[in-house]
Every structure is written in structure tokens, then in C-alpha cells.
Design an enzyme around this catalytic site. Structure first.
Site, PDB file in Angstrom:
ATOM      1  N   LYS A 196      -6.731  10.290  -3.223  1.00 57.96           N
ATOM      2  CA  LYS A 196      -7.202   9.060  -3.844  1.00 57.96           C
ATOM      3  C   LYS A 196      -7.996   9.377  -5.108  1.00 57.96           C
ATOM      4  O   LYS A 196      -9.091   9.904  -5.035  1.00 57.96           O
ATOM      5  CB  LYS A 196      -8.047   8.257  -2.866  1.00 57.96           C
ATOM      6  CG  LYS A 196      -7.998   6.792  -3.185  1.00 57.96           C
ATOM      7  CD  LYS A 196      -8.524   5.977  -2.069  1.00 57.96           C
ATOM      8  CE  LYS A 196      -8.147   4.533  -2.270  1.00 57.96           C
ATOM      9  NZ  LYS A 196      -8.916   3.655  -1.415  1.00 57.96           N
ATOM     10  N   TRP A 213      -3.806   5.772  -5.283  1.00 57.23           N
ATOM     11  CA  TRP A 213      -3.193   6.831  -4.483  1.00 57.23           C
ATOM     12  C   TRP A 213      -2.246   7.707  -5.284  1.00 57.23           C
ATOM     13  O   TRP A 213      -1.451   7.232  -6.078  1.00 57.23           O
ATOM     14  CB  TRP A 213      -2.386   6.223  -3.333  1.00 57.23           C
ATOM     15  CG  TRP A 213      -3.213   5.591  -2.273  1.00 57.23           C
ATOM     16  CD1 TRP A 213      -3.235   4.268  -1.929  1.00 57.23           C
ATOM     17  CD2 TRP A 213      -4.129   6.228  -1.383  1.00 57.23           C
ATOM     18  NE1 TRP A 213      -4.110   4.061  -0.891  1.00 57.23           N
ATOM     19  CE2 TRP A 213      -4.678   5.243  -0.542  1.00 57.23           C
ATOM     20  CE3 TRP A 213      -4.552   7.555  -1.221  1.00 57.23           C
ATOM     21  CZ2 TRP A 213      -5.615   5.531   0.455  1.00 57.23           C
ATOM     22  CZ3 TRP A 213      -5.495   7.840  -0.230  1.00 57.23           C
ATOM     23  CH2 TRP A 213      -6.009   6.835   0.584  1.00 57.23           C
ATOM     24  N   THR A 236       0.856  -1.177   0.000  1.00 57.09           N
ATOM     25  CA  THR A 236       0.000   0.000   0.000  1.00 57.09           C
ATOM     26  C   THR A 236       0.894   1.230   0.000  1.00 57.09           C
ATOM     27  O   THR A 236       1.938   1.236   0.661  1.00 57.09           O
ATOM     28  CB  THR A 236      -0.976  -0.038   1.202  1.00 57.09           C
ATOM     29  OG1 THR A 236      -1.786   1.123   1.163  1.00 57.09           O
ATOM     30  CG2 THR A 236      -0.269  -0.120   2.524  1.00 57.09           C
ATOM     31  N   GLU A 293      -4.974  -2.414   4.969  1.00 57.74           N
ATOM     32  CA  GLU A 293      -4.521  -2.980   6.249  1.00 57.74           C
ATOM     33  C   GLU A 293      -5.646  -3.664   7.025  1.00 57.74           C
ATOM     34  O   GLU A 293      -5.390  -4.332   8.022  1.00 57.74           O
ATOM     35  CB  GLU A 293      -3.928  -1.873   7.143  1.00 57.74           C
ATOM     36  CG  GLU A 293      -2.564  -1.380   6.706  1.00 57.74           C
ATOM     37  CD  GLU A 293      -2.628  -0.202   5.742  1.00 57.74           C
ATOM     38  OE1 GLU A 293      -3.647  -0.080   5.042  1.00 57.74           O
ATOM     39  OE2 GLU A 293      -1.661   0.577   5.680  1.00 57.74           O
TER      40      GLU A 293
END
Ligand code: AMP
Length: 540
Positions: free
Chosen positions: A438, A443, A185, A330
Site C-alpha cells: 500500500k 494498492w 478493491t 469491505e
């Protein structure tokens, strides 16, 4: 004293075993990368997953090895997931939308040994191949007839590779806490971080999202799984669909409005899930063609805030229930969904639609709390906003190969989102603490854009913030403080950025200010800037 229940580890391959044994006739339908629609059954998927595991073992893969995939949502991609995990290796999903240096870093950091790659993405890996030292084999997810002439070393067509083995293979046995999958990420600064799911977390999460108040998948459902398998664990659909015995439809590379509509209609899809940008494409298509959605019962919308207009269109014009969800990589990734509950069932329609704009409430297995800057819990009054912290068995406690814990001293994970929670448990995101943007579900690192922008002659300081955008959810606005006497303009700044950042990171607009606000520690106050520019409208 311990209980006297069986020791039955929660391993991901038990999900496809269950699906194949009890719903083996259930179809998996794929819009293939090669073009035609392909059909197989859950029993076929299990059989071919076993062959993947057997072929990988033959290739020397063993417990804990990292095996990557860079692929669209197809049945072949699902087979690789179950095959890799069922061998005890770690399935590492690569996001093809990341740009070169990030992919290069990620593959090397993970030390991927083999990469399964779709035809579409072969050129991406060809450009990087000389820097991917750990990779010893590339398996192109196609058959011999469609195998491209590629410069990838040691490349083989998937069907040929799989053709060398049968499905006479027994899944490996290991502890349920063994790592199953890896997904990087993008952070605010520095390199992307690897979220490392376990078999246990994936199985629990797959079951969690099947709860009736979350995605509520039943065996009668047909799920069009649009959310990419290279994003945030595909919102658990790879696990939850076989667990429910539902029918699965995979869109392959066709994520545009007409392609999505065609599958929704021809495959009589009852449930589906994707980010708002995808739904915008579908809604535009429906409006242009006057088409309806007679089969679709519910649509999960998350990954970015669902615009109120979208909730209304689906619910009021097309009779489709919107399930607005929030989560993060996550968290495996689902954290909340906004279904009505007993106390809200008596609200009038307007109030219910308004409530759906919030990000929703926590399912069993996710705990939420909101705290102030000193870590004191704030009341659940729907007004007090603070740092949103989470904990649960499907939530990260650290990152791959990073020392130390990712948790607060008392064991919570800070999401980087700013939110409030109301008396009924509905959470609403009001801002973001982490400094990222975003756009269309991907991202953009504001800090990286700023770092390049300050190199432009005449720019003293640069700040990049994300602002709402009708198509992409958010787009970057570049705020510039000029050097004294400089007359640098927007065109010059954008021209300077051109070629130095990914094209889709390019700010939509540049504004010039006399001052950029800072915190006491000298950081740019992004929240203050977002407030200052909240009514700004992009010119494109
Ligand atoms: P990712 O890890 O890429 O899935 O991104 C997770 C982040 O996306 C969250 O921490 C939020 O900042 C944002 N996000 C996800 N879903 C929503 C939503 N429904 N509303 C607002 N922000 C969201």
C-alpha cells in the site's frame, strides 16, 4: 411475536433529508476543480440531489442500474451520490489512480451506463472511451462556460443537464437491503472485486462512525473530508456529516500541504480525516512556515499504519488529538479507532501515545477475533498474532457478480491482516497475509510486478515485498534470484520493467539473493522475506 415499532427502512437519502430539515443552514464549502471556493448549504445539496435523481430518471435510469462517478471531493460529487442512491440506482465510484486496463475492466464488469466525471479526469476516459461499451452518456461535473471540447460521446455539462429539471421529486421507496453503492478493491491476483454496499449498511455505518469514541462528529464540527470519495466509501463521511448536521469542507483536487492548510485555517476546521501521506505534506508545510493549527481538535489517520512520529507531532507540537483508525473497503470501511477509554485514561502521556500506535479497538457493530492457521481463536493477550477476522452488519459477505460467499465456514470475513488484540481490546497489525503493497493509500500488486520481472533476461525468480517508507507508508522492494551465470543488474531489471507496469509501481530498489524462501506448497514466503529485509533502507 414481532415488535410493534414502525417499519422505517434505513435508506441513505434519509440522511440528507435529516441534514437539510434540521441543519439546512449548515454550509458545505468546496475548493472547486475550476479554482474558486464555492459555498452552498445542506438544504441546497438536498435540493440538487433531488434534481440529479429526477434528471437521471428522465434519462431512463431505474432501480439497480449502475451509474459511475470519477470525481474529487466536491459538493457536486455529494449531490450525485445522494441523487443516484435516492433513485434506487447504484453509485459506482471509479478510482482515477487505477491504470487503464483496470478501469476498463471495472466499468465493463459493473456495466456502468452513465459516468459523472470531473474536468481533471476527462482525458483518462477519453483514452478509454472506445472500450467502455456500456456507457451511453458522460456528464462532466462543470458548467457550460468550463465545458471542454471533448471526444467523449454524448457528453454534457452537469449544470446544463441539471438545469433541465426542478427538485419536485419524491425519493423512491425500496427495501433497506437494496444495493446503494459499488466500490472495487484491488485483489492480490486477478481482477479487482466489487464491494457492494447496501442502503442499510451505509446508514448504520454513518451512524456508527459518529459515536463519540469513533470520529465523534457533532453539529458544531467543521469536517474537512480529505479522504477521497473514490476510496473506501469516503470513510462514511458523506453519510455521517449530514447525519450530525456538521459543516463540511471539500478539498477538491487540492491535497498538497499548502492547500490543506489554507482550508484548515480559513474555514476553521475542527476535525479532518486522511491517509498518512497527506499528513506528511501538511506537517512539512507547518514546519517550513511555522504555522499552527489553532482550530483543529482531532485528526483521523488511517488506511495505512500511522507513523509514531506523526502521532507525536500532532499531539505534542500542535495540540491535535490523533484518532488512529484501521479498516478496509469491505468493512464500509471503518473497523477500529484508537481513542483512549476509561481503563487507559489513567496512563501517563507517554504510555497513551504508545497505545495510539496500535490500530485501535472495535466500535459497536464490528466484532474482531484473531485465529491461528487452524482457525482456533487466540487469546486477547496483546502478544498472540494470527489472522484477523471480522463480522458485522456493515461488512461484506460476497463480491459483485462473484459466485459464493467471501466468508469462513462460520461466517467471518478474513481481512488478510495479521494482528493481535490486547486485554483491553486494542488491536495491533503486525503483518499482512495478503500479498499487496500500500503506497500512499493505493494498492500495488506485488504479484503482477513479479510476473513481469521474471520475464527479464537473466532473472530466475523475483519476489516483491512492501517495506516501510517515510513518505509513502510502503514502497516495493524487488528481490531477485539470478539465473546461473547471469550478471543481470538492478539497472537492467528496472529498465526492463519500465513501461510494462504503472510508473508508480516501479520498485524503489532491487536486491539480489542466493535463495528465495518458499512454503511447502511452493509459494514465496513473503512474511519471511519481510522479516529478512526489515532493516533495509531504500536509497530513494
Ligand atoms: P483498503 O481496502 O484499500 O481500505 O485497504 C485496507 C487495508 O489497508 C487493510 O486490510 C490493511 O492492510 C491496511 N490498513 C488500513 N488501515 C491501516 C492501519 N491503520 N494500519 C495498518 N494497515 C492499515
Amino acid at each position: 411475536m414481532l415488535g410493534l415499532m414502525q417499519d422505517y427502512p434505513l435508506l441513505t437519502h434519509t440522511l440528507i433529508d435529516h441534514g437539510a430539515l434540521n441543519h439546512g443552514e449548515r454550509e458545505m464549502v468546496t475548493r472547486s476543480v475550476e479554482g474558486p471556493i464555492r459555498r452552498c448549504t445542506l438544504a441546497d445539496v438536498r435540493s440538487r440531489s433531488l434534481r440529479v435523481a429526477k434528471a437521471l430518471e428522465r434519462d431512463g435510469v431505474t432501480l439497480g442500474d449502475r451509474i459511475a462517478t470519477m470525481a474529487w471531493n466536491t459538493e457536486r460529487h455529494v449531490e450525485t451520490w445522494f441523487g443516484i442512491m435516492g433513485l434506487g440506482a447504484i453509485c459506482h465510484t471509479l478510482n482515477p489512480r487505477l491504470f487503464g486496463e483496470q478501469l476498463d475492466y471495472i466499468v465493463n464488469h459493473a456495466e456502468d451506463e452513465i459516468v459523472f466525471v470531473d474536468l481533471t479526469f476527462v482525458p483518462i476516459l477519453e483514452a478509454l472511451k472506445d472500450r467502455l461499451g456500456s456507457v451511453r452518456k458522460y456528464i462532466v461535473l462543470t458548467d457550460a462556460d468550463h465545458m471542454p471540447d471533448t471526444s467523449l460521446p454524448n457528453a454534457v455539462a452537469y449544470e446544463e443537464w441539471l438545469g433541465g429539471v426542478d427538485d419536485d421529486f419524491a425519493w423512491k421507496h425500496f427495501d433497506e437491503n437494496t444495493a446503494a453503492a459499488l466500490c472495487y478493491t484491488s485483489g492480490t491476483t486477478g481482477h479487482p472485486k466489487g464491494v457492494l454496499y447496501s442502503h442499510r449498511s451505509n446508514v448504520l455505518h454513518g451512524l456508527m462512525v459518529n459515536q463519540p469514541d469513533i470520529f465523534g462528529l457533532r453539529s458544531e464540527d467543521t469536517m474537512l473530508a480529505i479522504v477521497p470519495m473514490f476510496h473506501a466509501n469516503a470513510w462514511a463521511l458523506t453519510f455521517s456529516v449530514p447525519a450530525a448536521g456538521a459543516r463540511m469542507v471539500m478539498p477538491g483536487p487540492g491535497l498538497d500541504g499548502p492547500s490543506i492548510y489554507e482550508l484548515l485555517d480559513s474555514e476553521r476546521v475542527t476535525a479532518t480525516a486522511a491517509v498518512p501521506t497527506v499528513w506528511l505534506g501538511l506537517l512539512q508545510y507547518l514546519e517550513q512556515t511555522g504555522s499552527k493549527l489553532p482550530h483543529l481538535e482531532r485528526v483521523v489517520i488511517g488506511g495505512a499504519a500511522c507513523p509514531p512520529m506523526m502521532i507525536r507531532k500532532f499531539e505534542l507540537e500542535y495540540g491535535v488529538e490523533v484518532i488512529h483508525g484501521w479498516g478496509m473497503t469491505e468493512m464500509s470501511p471503518v473497523g477500529t479507532t484508537g481513542k483512549m477509554k476509561h481503563a487507559t485514561s489513567t496512563l501517563d502521556r507517554e504510555a497513551q501515545l504508545k497505545l495510539k500506535e496500535k490500530q485501535g479497538r472495535a466500535p459497536f457493530l464490528v466484532e474482531l477475533k484473531v485465529v491461528d492457521d487452524e482457525g482456533r481463536e487466540l487469546p486477547r493477550d496483546g502478544k498472540s498474532s494470527g489472522h484477523l477476522l471480522v463480522r458485522g452488519p456493515c461488512i461484506s459477505r460476497g463480491y459483485f457478480k462473484l459466485e459464493g460467499s467471501a466468508l469462513t465456514g462460520d461466517g467471518w470475513f478474513d481481512t488478510g491482516d495479521i494482528a493481535n488484540i490486547d486485554e483491553l481490546g486494542y488491536m495491533q497489525i503486525t503483518d499482512r497475509d495478503k500479498d499487496v503493497i500500500k503506497s500512499g493509500g493505493e494498492w500495488i500488486s506485488s504479484i503482477e510486478v513479479e510476473n513481469v520481472a521474471v520475464g527479464c533476461p537473466g532473472v530466475a525468480e523475483a519476489a516483491v515485498i512492501g517495506l516501510p517508507h517515510p513518505k509513502w507508508s510502503e514502497r516495493p522492494l524487488l528481490i531477485v534470484l539470478r539465473e546461473p551465470g547471469s550478471e543481470v543488474d538492478a539497472e537492467a531489471v528496472l529498465g526492463y520493467l519500465d513501461g510494462k507496469i504503472a510508473a508508480w509501481w516501479m520498485p524503489n530498489d532491487v536486491v539480489f539473493v542466493d535463495e528465495i524462501p518458499h512454503t511447502a506448497t511452493g509459494k514465496i514466503q513473503k512474511m519471511a522475506l519481510r522479516k529478512q529485509f526489515k532493516d533495509f533502507e531504500f536509497s530513494n
